[in-house]
Design an enzyme around this catalytic site. Sequence first.
Site, PDB file in Angstrom:
ATOM      1  N   PHE A  77      -1.538  -2.340  -9.921  1.00 56.68           N
ATOM      2  CA  PHE A  77      -1.856  -1.304 -10.955  1.00 56.68           C
ATOM      3  C   PHE A  77      -3.177  -0.751 -10.639  1.00 56.68           C
ATOM      4  O   PHE A  77      -4.300  -1.353 -10.178  1.00 56.68           O
ATOM      5  CB  PHE A  77      -2.169  -1.979 -12.150  1.00 56.68           C
ATOM      6  CG  PHE A  77      -2.596  -1.082 -13.098  1.00 56.68           C
ATOM      7  CD1 PHE A  77      -1.611  -0.172 -13.897  1.00 56.68           C
ATOM      8  CD2 PHE A  77      -3.773  -0.462 -13.653  1.00 56.68           C
ATOM      9  CE1 PHE A  77      -1.904   0.915 -14.790  1.00 56.68           C
ATOM     10  CE2 PHE A  77      -4.145   0.466 -14.566  1.00 56.68           C
ATOM     11  CZ  PHE A  77      -3.136   1.413 -14.912  1.00 56.68           C
ATOM     12  N   ASP A 120      -9.801  -2.626  -4.879  1.00 51.63           N
ATOM     13  CA  ASP A 120      -9.698  -2.258  -6.226  1.00 51.63           C
ATOM     14  C   ASP A 120     -10.247  -3.313  -7.077  1.00 51.63           C
ATOM     15  O   ASP A 120      -9.522  -4.195  -7.550  1.00 51.63           O
ATOM     16  CB  ASP A 120      -8.393  -1.665  -6.540  1.00 51.63           C
ATOM     17  CG  ASP A 120      -8.590  -0.952  -7.992  1.00 51.63           C
ATOM     18  OD1 ASP A 120      -9.468  -1.034  -8.739  1.00 51.63           O
ATOM     19  OD2 ASP A 120      -7.506  -0.414  -8.505  1.00 51.63           O
ATOM     20  N   LYS A 178     -14.667   0.509 -15.008  1.00 56.59           N
ATOM     21  CA  LYS A 178     -14.765  -0.367 -16.451  1.00 56.59           C
ATOM     22  C   LYS A 178     -16.381  -0.860 -16.437  1.00 56.59           C
ATOM     23  O   LYS A 178     -17.240  -0.077 -16.982  1.00 56.59           O
ATOM     24  CB  LYS A 178     -13.630  -1.342 -16.161  1.00 56.59           C
ATOM     25  CG  LYS A 178     -12.141  -0.766 -16.212  1.00 56.59           C
ATOM     26  CD  LYS A 178     -11.153  -1.844 -16.586  1.00 56.59           C
ATOM     27  CE  LYS A 178      -9.826  -1.013 -16.621  1.00 56.59           C
ATOM     28  NZ  LYS A 178      -8.763  -1.494 -15.808  1.00 56.59           N
TER      29      LYS A 178
HETATM   30  C1  LIG Z   1      -8.028  -0.113 -15.190  1.00 60.96           C
HETATM   31  C2  LIG Z   1      -7.649  -0.058 -13.883  1.00 60.96           C
HETATM   32  C3  LIG Z   1      -7.776   0.974 -12.903  1.00 60.96           C
HETATM   33  C4  LIG Z   1      -7.851   2.497 -13.715  1.00 60.96           C
HETATM   34  O1  LIG Z   1      -8.711   2.840 -14.253  1.00 60.96           O
HETATM   35  P1  LIG Z   1      -8.985   4.169 -15.395  1.00 60.96           P
HETATM   36  O2  LIG Z   1     -10.389   3.841 -15.827  1.00 60.96           O
HETATM   37  O3  LIG Z   1      -8.127   3.526 -16.648  1.00 60.96           O
HETATM   38  O4  LIG Z   1      -8.356   5.064 -14.892  1.00 60.96           O
HETATM   39  C5  LIG Z   1      -7.554   1.125 -11.683  1.00 60.96           C
HETATM   40  N1  LIG Z   1      -7.367  -0.175 -11.018  1.00 60.96           N
HETATM   41  C6  LIG Z   1      -7.517  -1.351 -11.559  1.00 60.96           C
HETATM   42  C7  LIG Z   1      -7.590  -2.671 -10.985  1.00 60.96           C
HETATM   43  C8  LIG Z   1      -7.516  -1.359 -13.101  1.00 60.96           C
HETATM   44  O5  LIG Z   1      -7.530  -2.385 -13.795  1.00 60.96           O
END
Ligand SMILES: *Cc1c(COP(=O)(O)O)cnc(C)c1O
Length: 426
Positions: free
Chosen positions: A146, A233, A274
Amino acid sequence: MAVLDQLTSQQAIDLENKYGAHNYQPLPVVLTKGEGVFVWDVEGKKYYDFLSAYSAVNQGHCHPKIVSAMVQQAQTLTLTSRAFHNDMLGKYEKFACEFFGFDKLLPMNTGAEAVETALKLCRKWAYEVKGIDENQAEIVVCENNFHGRTTTIISFSNDAVARENFGPYTNGFIKIEYDNLKALEEVLKSNPNVAGFLVEPIQGEAGVYVPGDDYLAKAKALCETYNVLFIADEVQTGIARTGRLLATCGNCSCENKNCSETPEVKPDVLILGKAISGGVYPVSAVLANDEVMKVIKPGNHGSTFGGNPVAAAVAMAALEVVRDENLAKNAFELGNLFRNELNKYIASSNIVKLVRGKGLLNAIVINDTEDSDTAWNICLALRDNGLLAKPTHGNIIRFAPPLVMTKEQLLDCVNIITKTLKQFEN
Ligand SMILES: *Cc1c(COP(=O)(O)O)cnc(C)c1O
């Protein structure tokens, strides 16, 4: 209905249903206030927040230091665009680079934008530094990843619902199994056009899948061997969530020395979002060293709001809170306690198969078929008992409270969770 009229939960839900696009299926609860580990609904009922807005609110709801930094900056200067300099961006970039141990930062707003930024950065590096032929670069990603919701990112997702009827998709991605070093080595060995490996240190959305202890370090070593960028990520795993400042915990400023269970790995490209803002403002960032970031030149990439003064002030305050309140250490200790307590319950229960996770990023797997609604019903019952969580992928429930939780509060939550699960035993 006047804008300031207090709505009932049902009225608020009805309005969203009528006037909002139906792109989410929220748990039926309407929140109006948050403080620390708690949120309140419009009828005044208080809940423990066990999602933390998908780990954006690690510092707790409405942390006074972060909110105050935002209010102060909002009264002074909010947005200049990058057409002009502002006096907060450079300060923030220095602060964050030193905090995470990188040469340079590229500021964006959302996680998906930061992932897109990292992909563009990786491709440009591939052509201008690694020497891959034009348009031939490939980026390796993992099954069940994701990384967000843009057209390019969903192009390499295997979530059917996220992809269906959004094609044509972006080319240039190769999917391999997560936590499989052989598969990574094979693809790197057989394909000289691979430019990067994009990976989540723990797969959060997929259901909190924790890879083997040596996976990240060995994957990084393979990337070095084949001159491929290791792109982490850490949008969800970063900022103390997993009991260390970063789940990869490269050359970082984390004071938590009891987090030696997995080796430190320094990504070539680090993606944050986040909780870098403590959930008060959309802030994301891509960090890399000069030899990678130097490929980005004026006009190559940008964002009107990226690096605005409010974002800069908020992110600095949010990171200071993580450091000053020892949130990595707290997440590490409370996470161990949480899994120990739940394992005691699981030993005598038939409703939960297992608990897994790191720090305060955890999940339980419900002992039922993947398409059953048991996990959803458990989340409704948890809500009734004063704790908010959400199923992720069928029969898995993610548990990720704010990291400012105390031990007493955590034990209280364990009680609520086990009491609720007992209602579902058969
Ligand atoms: C939430 C998330 C994203 C995307 O972030 P948004 O601010 O919702 O665009 C990307 N990578 C990971 C691992 C995430 O948990």
